[in-house]
Write an enzyme that holds these catalytic residues in place. Sequence first.
Site, short mmCIF file in Angstrom:
data_model
loop_
_atom_site.label_atom_id
_atom_site.label_comp_id
_atom_site.label_asym_id
_atom_site.label_seq_id
_atom_site.Cartn_x
_atom_site.Cartn_y
_atom_site.Cartn_z
N GLY A 1 13.44 -34.87 24.63
CA GLY A 1 12.71 -33.64 24.37
C GLY A 1 13.21 -32.50 25.21
N GLY B 1 11.78 -29.12 27.41
CA GLY B 1 10.63 -28.43 27.97
C GLY B 1 10.84 -26.94 28.02
N GLY B 2 9.98 -26.26 28.79
CA GLY B 2 10.04 -24.81 28.86
C GLY B 2 11.29 -24.31 29.54
N GLY C 1 14.09 -26.79 30.56
CA GLY C 1 15.04 -27.87 30.77
C GLY C 1 14.87 -28.97 29.74
N VAL D 1 14.49 -33.15 28.80
CA VAL D 1 13.84 -34.33 29.36
C VAL D 1 14.61 -35.57 28.91
CG1 VAL D 1 11.68 -35.62 29.55
CG2 VAL D 1 11.63 -33.14 29.27
N ASP E 1 -0.39 -22.17 30.90
CA ASP E 1 0.39 -22.53 29.71
C ASP E 1 -0.15 -23.81 29.09
OD1 ASP E 1 2.26 -22.34 27.73
OD2 ASP E 1 3.94 -23.07 28.93
#
Length: 894
Positions: free
Chosen positions: A575, A577-578, A580, A582, A697
Amino acid sequence: MVMAICCYFWAVALSIETEKDALIRSSWWPAEVASSDICQWTRVSCDSNGSVEAIFAYSAKGKLDKMNFTLLPNLRRLGFSGLEGGIPREICTVLELQTLELIEQNITGESPACLQRSLLKLMTVSISYSQITSSVLDDLGDLKSLVDLDLSLNELTGPIPAAIGRLSNLKYLSVLSNKLEGSIPLEIFSNLTKLVTINLSLNKLSGTIPSTLFSKIGVLNTLDLSHNSFTGTIPSTLGSLSELKFLRLQWNRFGGKVPQEMASLTKVISIDMSNNELTGVIPSILFGSMKSLDYLDLSNNNFVGPIPSSLWTSTTLKKLFLHGNKFSGFVPQEIKSMTTSLTDLDLSSNLLTCPINPSIEILTELQSLKLQGNKFRCSIPPELGNLKKLNYLDLSLNQFRGSIPPELWDSPTLRTLDLHKNHLSGIISEFPFPSFSLLNLSYNLFTGTIPRGFLATYSSLAFLGNKGLVIPDKHMDNQSGLALRPSSMSRSKNGIDFILQAKVLVSLLICVILLFGFFSLFGIAFKKLRASHGFQMQQGSENSNILSLWNYNGTITYEKLVEATEDFDLKYCIGTGGYGSVYRAKLPNGMVFALKKLHRYEAEQPALDQSFRNEVRLLTEVRHRSIIRLYGYCLHRKCMFLVYELMERGSLFCILRDDIEAVELDWEKRLDVVRDMAHALSYLHHDCHCGPIVHRDISSNNILLNADYRAFVSDFGTARLIDLDSSAFTAPAGTPGYIAPEVAYTTSVNEKSDVYSFGVVTLETITGCHPADIISTLSARQADEVCLLEILDPRLPVPRGRSIIQGITRAVALALACLHTTPRSRPSMKQVSEAFISSCALPVEPLEAVSLQKLQMSVGSIIKLKQETLRRLSTCRISSLELALSVPLSNTDK
């Protein structure tokens, strides 16, 4: 005869047509319904002749003066909210009007004097949240038919007008949360002999309560005088209120003894006399005859002597709060009489002594026990560990001796254990690893080396003041290249005493402050240096230790984590992220982690680099079962990444958008997700030891689920600590679609933005998709047109179980309250969290009969009150739906 009948129907038809014209001209209904049957219009009810009988325009727009009330001769019930302007004179022409409800109005000017002369059939007047002034009270004095008068949450000032005493048929009177002053007029109690409920709480009323005040009200059910400034003694005539069920006298200045005549209140269910100046010994006869009493709060007074034996033998008491007095004696054997009822017992801050009778272990329903701040000088009874439902135990600030009973460590339900400032002893390394959410062993006589698992799970403050405790070395393991998580206490091989630890701590803090000032002054130079030479975690060569990892035994290295992902190969990416990607990293020993990696070009972006560091800083401070656990981090010029607990199910966003996984996430699991979110945010806002934290967030992308579908809040890159003593300003942050509307025009950090985002994610969880359309419906004031059943995720079967229906109804109602456009009108996350803790089996209405408007009106206008007000309102006349949605209260929130 035929002619007469035809004339009659023609007159009726003409009347209905003029009524339709009146409704159309009001602009409360869209023009497209002008040709339809008005009895089918929303917010309109008709009688058997098709004439308008009731209008409840709770979501209408416009002003009252646009409605021609003279064309509505049969109107009996009128209610609306959100309209502007004053009450028009035309309303006085509705001679049949029996119910008038004005909620959340911006009423200006004075009310028409004709109200009390013309509307003689008015039985219910409810004007709340409407900023009305005291002149309205005088205008209602001659409404002899009035039964229900509710003027709560307004701006009423001055004394309570004696004119209310002329309302001889009045049964329900509430003026809570205004600014009324002075004493209670004798006319109210001497003339209003039919009163069932009187609520004068949250005002500025003062003076004494005359002994004759209650002598003529034999049917009074609820008496609430709380949160005022009444003085003197509690009159003995209170005992004449034989039908009284709810008595609220807290937060006044009542003194003297509690009158024995109160023993005649045999039907009373709830008594709260806390935070007064009451004194003396409480006679045992006082509570012995109260066979229905389930809530008693006598806390923060000056009571002395033993606790009345009639309390220990009560078989109905569920919540008993006696803290903050001078009660003496001990907990007797008779407490076993409360085995099937008592859930909360607070005896803290008294003068109680040992023994604590072993019979306490049969209190099968006890969930919270607070005994801190007494004179206990004995060992901790092992029977406390046998309490099957106990989740909160506080024995601090006593003189308990000996070791901690193994039964406490093995308790499957205990989540909070506070034992600080006692004389307890034992070798801490021999203790089994506990499963508590909060543990405090500070200022005792424990010895030995603190296990690393303890330090990784609990704040080091939990072990302060134990001179015999040894903190593990801080130096790196040469083989693994790992370091323990830095602690706020100094580490030492040989066990440094507390004074030296404190000196080291102060020195470290001074160094941190100086370093912070240095980097602030030379920030530009630092950025240039980083751009040209990269970033290193600490000074030294490139071979310096670059990984900080905790919770494991020193066998994990940076190289092993990189090897497990084949140098962050894309096939291990699970996945983005905001800031970077994962990766999933499985080590040879079977341990699996999630690595969030900030790429080099991203690390050179100041905003992303700051988010990365911010997440490290905050996640090393927080500890909650519903917040993702950070196991470690790497800061190096080669790469920067965070090491997390792996969430097998991924994000809530992805699950809800996959038809197969969405079905697996059934109603029970979805309610668990919402509850987990609420508890985590409540912890961040209210209970985090480092201060309030605003996430900023909250979105379904940042709610992760483990293999058991339990939810965890993640991604703290934009989170901020709030300084309660100053105004915090920051740039807007968050995910579009989840951001509170006020974020667009303010730069202040406020936890109410998280509350709004929680409401969005909750509705998304229940509906299965982003609730943009529902939010638009709420904004357009069309919530009455939407049935709760219509918005439920169609991929799941219609919920039928009683507990599931109640859970869904409560979750949606709380979500709607969280989505209020005005931040201060939203509930706190503590209120929301405690609403989900409630286990009361309250009645609910079928989902088919519940509209979003009904949920808004039942909860949205109640939840924003103070929690003390909520608990009082829950005992007043409210519907079964409102009961099911009411927010429960704990004693700690008063």
